[in-house]
Design a protein around this motif. Structure first.
Motif, short mmCIF file in Angstrom:
data_model
loop_
_atom_site.label_atom_id
_atom_site.label_comp_id
_atom_site.label_asym_id
_atom_site.label_seq_id
_atom_site.Cartn_x
_atom_site.Cartn_y
_atom_site.Cartn_z
N ILE A 272 9.48 88.06 -14.41
CA ILE A 272 10.19 87.39 -13.31
C ILE A 272 11.44 88.17 -12.91
CG2 ILE A 272 11.54 85.34 -12.73
CD1 ILE A 272 9.52 83.72 -14.39
N ALA A 273 12.16 88.68 -13.92
CA ALA A 273 13.36 89.48 -13.64
C ALA A 273 13.01 90.75 -12.87
CB ALA A 273 14.07 89.83 -14.95
N ILE A 274 11.87 91.38 -13.24
CA ILE A 274 11.42 92.58 -12.53
C ILE A 274 11.08 92.26 -11.08
CG2 ILE A 274 9.58 94.31 -12.40
CD1 ILE A 274 9.44 94.21 -15.46
N ILE A 275 10.41 91.12 -10.85
CA ILE A 275 10.05 90.72 -9.49
C ILE A 275 11.30 90.46 -8.65
CG2 ILE A 275 9.02 88.85 -8.13
CD1 ILE A 275 6.87 88.62 -10.28
N ILE A 276 12.27 89.76 -9.21
CA ILE A 276 13.51 89.49 -8.49
C ILE A 276 14.23 90.79 -8.15
CG2 ILE A 276 15.80 88.43 -8.68
CD1 ILE A 276 14.48 86.21 -10.36
N LEU A 277 14.21 91.75 -9.08
CA LEU A 277 14.81 93.06 -8.82
C LEU A 277 14.09 93.76 -7.67
CD1 LEU A 277 16.64 95.48 -9.53
CD2 LEU A 277 14.90 96.18 -11.19
N GLY A 278 12.75 93.72 -7.71
CA GLY A 278 11.96 94.38 -6.67
C GLY A 278 12.20 93.82 -5.29
N MET A 279 12.30 92.49 -5.19
CA MET A 279 12.50 91.89 -3.86
C MET A 279 13.95 92.00 -3.39
SD MET A 279 12.45 87.80 -4.64
CE MET A 279 13.49 87.46 -3.24
N SER A 280 14.91 92.17 -4.33
CA SER A 280 16.32 92.29 -3.95
C SER A 280 16.71 93.72 -3.61
CB SER A 280 17.21 91.79 -5.10
OG SER A 280 16.89 90.48 -5.47
N LEU A 281 15.94 94.68 -4.11
CA LEU A 281 16.29 96.10 -3.95
C LEU A 281 16.47 96.52 -2.49
CD1 LEU A 281 16.77 98.67 -5.62
CD2 LEU A 281 14.34 99.20 -5.35
N PRO A 282 15.51 96.21 -1.58
CA PRO A 282 15.70 96.65 -0.19
C PRO A 282 16.97 96.10 0.45
CG PRO A 282 13.44 95.92 -0.56
CD PRO A 282 14.23 95.52 -1.77
N THR A 283 17.27 94.82 0.18
CA THR A 283 18.47 94.21 0.78
C THR A 283 19.74 94.88 0.25
OG1 THR A 283 17.30 92.11 0.96
CG2 THR A 283 19.70 92.06 1.15
N MET A 284 19.77 95.14 -1.07
CA MET A 284 20.96 95.77 -1.66
C MET A 284 21.16 97.18 -1.13
SD MET A 284 21.00 94.45 -5.63
CE MET A 284 19.41 95.17 -6.02
N LEU A 285 20.06 97.96 -1.05
CA LEU A 285 20.17 99.34 -0.57
C LEU A 285 20.53 99.38 0.91
CD1 LEU A 285 17.19 101.05 -2.45
CD2 LEU A 285 19.63 101.19 -2.96
N ASN A 286 19.92 98.45 1.71
CA ASN A 286 20.25 98.41 3.13
C ASN A 286 21.71 98.03 3.34
OD1 ASN A 286 17.72 99.11 4.08
ND2 ASN A 286 16.98 97.00 4.15
N ARG A 287 22.22 97.18 2.45
CA ARG A 287 23.64 96.80 2.55
C ARG A 287 24.53 98.02 2.31
NH1 ARG A 287 26.92 92.84 -1.64
NH2 ARG A 287 28.92 92.98 -0.61
N ASN A 288 24.18 98.83 1.31
CA ASN A 288 24.96 100.04 1.02
C ASN A 288 24.90 101.03 2.17
OD1 ASN A 288 25.67 99.06 -1.50
ND2 ASN A 288 23.93 100.02 -2.53
N ILE A 289 23.67 101.15 2.75
CA ILE A 289 23.50 102.09 3.88
C ILE A 289 24.35 101.63 5.06
CG2 ILE A 289 21.85 102.91 5.59
CD1 ILE A 289 19.71 102.82 3.37
N LEU A 290 24.30 100.30 5.36
CA LEU A 290 25.09 99.77 6.47
C LEU A 290 26.58 99.93 6.22
CD1 LEU A 290 23.16 96.47 7.36
CD2 LEU A 290 23.37 98.53 8.76
N SER A 291 26.99 99.77 4.97
CA SER A 291 28.40 99.92 4.62
C SER A 291 28.87 101.35 4.87
CB SER A 291 28.61 99.54 3.15
OG SER A 291 29.96 99.73 2.78
N VAL A 292 28.05 102.33 4.46
CA VAL A 292 28.38 103.73 4.69
C VAL A 292 28.43 104.05 6.18
CG1 VAL A 292 27.56 106.09 4.37
CG2 VAL A 292 27.45 104.48 2.47
#
Length: 316
Positions: A272-292
């Motif tokens: 379950i932790a792996i699944i939550i990581l997988g579904m959260s990854l795009p949002t977290m990375l997109n947030r960093n990209i938008l921040s940059v």
């Protein structure tokens, strides 16, 4: 950035509650067929009430054809998933339905004629990796599973992926509540043809208490997800919606633990932790990209302002 993905997560989470409610209905003596029929009948009644309370206009028929597909696919998903439970362990049936993640991504790639982004691909691999332990399938013997079970389970996943795709198509000049009425109507017609429509007039639904489960199923399996998917999927996109909808499996496991007192292993928690990581990854990375990108834009504007100030200074 967060609102529409959050709506997709809420919609998928509500679907995760459905399997547990059906199990509770079965424990009370009702069949899967009766539970599914009650879900769509009461869901359609709720959709009508929402429409008449929130609209003063007549029902619109714009984009009618695409809503037929959306309703039929909604009904088919539940019917096929119910059939798969007759041949498969519940854990394996959930995993087969979970294949909508990569099927939805594939449909998105075909319709857009482009490959998934690197973030989406990595996220999909992580999701698939976490599926098996999360569903508790490590020690399950799959050699005795009949072919029909695999067929029904994967067909349900395909229908669910197509439902997300069709539900993401915009319909002009039609309110969300109007659209919800037609989708729920055709889903009910689909279930009435292949399931147990007799529960409506033989007293099973209202006189024997099935309506309680039908009300919960109608809300969590019809009204909430269809309403929110209609709003959010066009904004988020099919590929990302498929990834975010992966929250359905962890929710299904957690709700079954709470309401059915089922045990959950350490391995399932890791999955379950792996699944939550997988579904959260795009949002977290997109947030960093938008921040940059935002920092770069601000710096560019600052540099232009400085240069303009220096130009005015020298001009004067």
């Amino acid at each position: 950035m967060y609102l529409y993905p959050l709506l997709v997560v809420i919609a998928a989470s509500s679907y995760g509650v459905v399997s547990t409610i059906i199990k509770l209905a079965m424990h009370s003596g009702y069949s899967v067929s009766e539970a599914v029929t009650s879900q769509f009948f009461i869901g359609f009644c709720i959709a009508l009430c929402i429409f008449f309370l929130s609209n003063r206009t007549k029902l619109s028929f714009n984009g009618f054809k695409i809503l037929i597909f959306a309703g039929v696919l909604t009904g088919l998903t539940n019917i096929l998933y119910g059939h798969s439970l007759n041949y498969l362990p519940a854990s394996l049936a959930v995993v087969l339905l979970f294949q909508f993640t990569w099927i939805g991504m594939l449909i998105s790639c075909i319709t857009k004629r482009q490959f998934p982004s690197r973030i989406e691909f990595i996220s999909l691999i992580i999701l698939i990796t976490g599926t098996i332990p999360a569903a508790g399938l490590i020690d399950v013997d799959l050699s005795q599973i009949p072919f029909q079970g695999w067929l029904w389970g994967l067909s349900a996943a395909l229908c669910y992926s197509l439902f997300l795709f069709v539900n993401g198509r915009a319909t002009k000049n039609m309110t969300t509540s109007n659209r919800l009425v037609w989708v729920s109507f055709f889903a009910f017609i689909m279930s009435a043809v292949f399931q147990s429509p007799e529960i409506i007039w033989n007293g099973t639904l209202f006189n024997e208490g099935l309506w309680i489960y039908g009300l919960a199923l109608g809300l969590f399996g019809m009204i909430i997800p269809v309403f929110l998917f209609t709003i959010a999927v066009p904004k988020v996109g099919l590929g990302m919606s498929s990834i975010l909808s992966a929250v359905e499996l962890p929710i299904a496991v957690m709700v079954s633990v709470i309401l059915l007192s089922e045990t959950v292993t350490t391995l399932q928690i890791v999955g379950i932790a792996i699944i939550i990581l997988g579904m959260s990854l795009p949002t977290m990375l997109n947030r960093n990209i938008l921040s940059v990108e935002n920092k770069a834009v601000k710096q560019k504007v600052k540099n232009k302002s400085y240069m303009f100030g220096e130009f005015n200074k020298h001009s004067s």
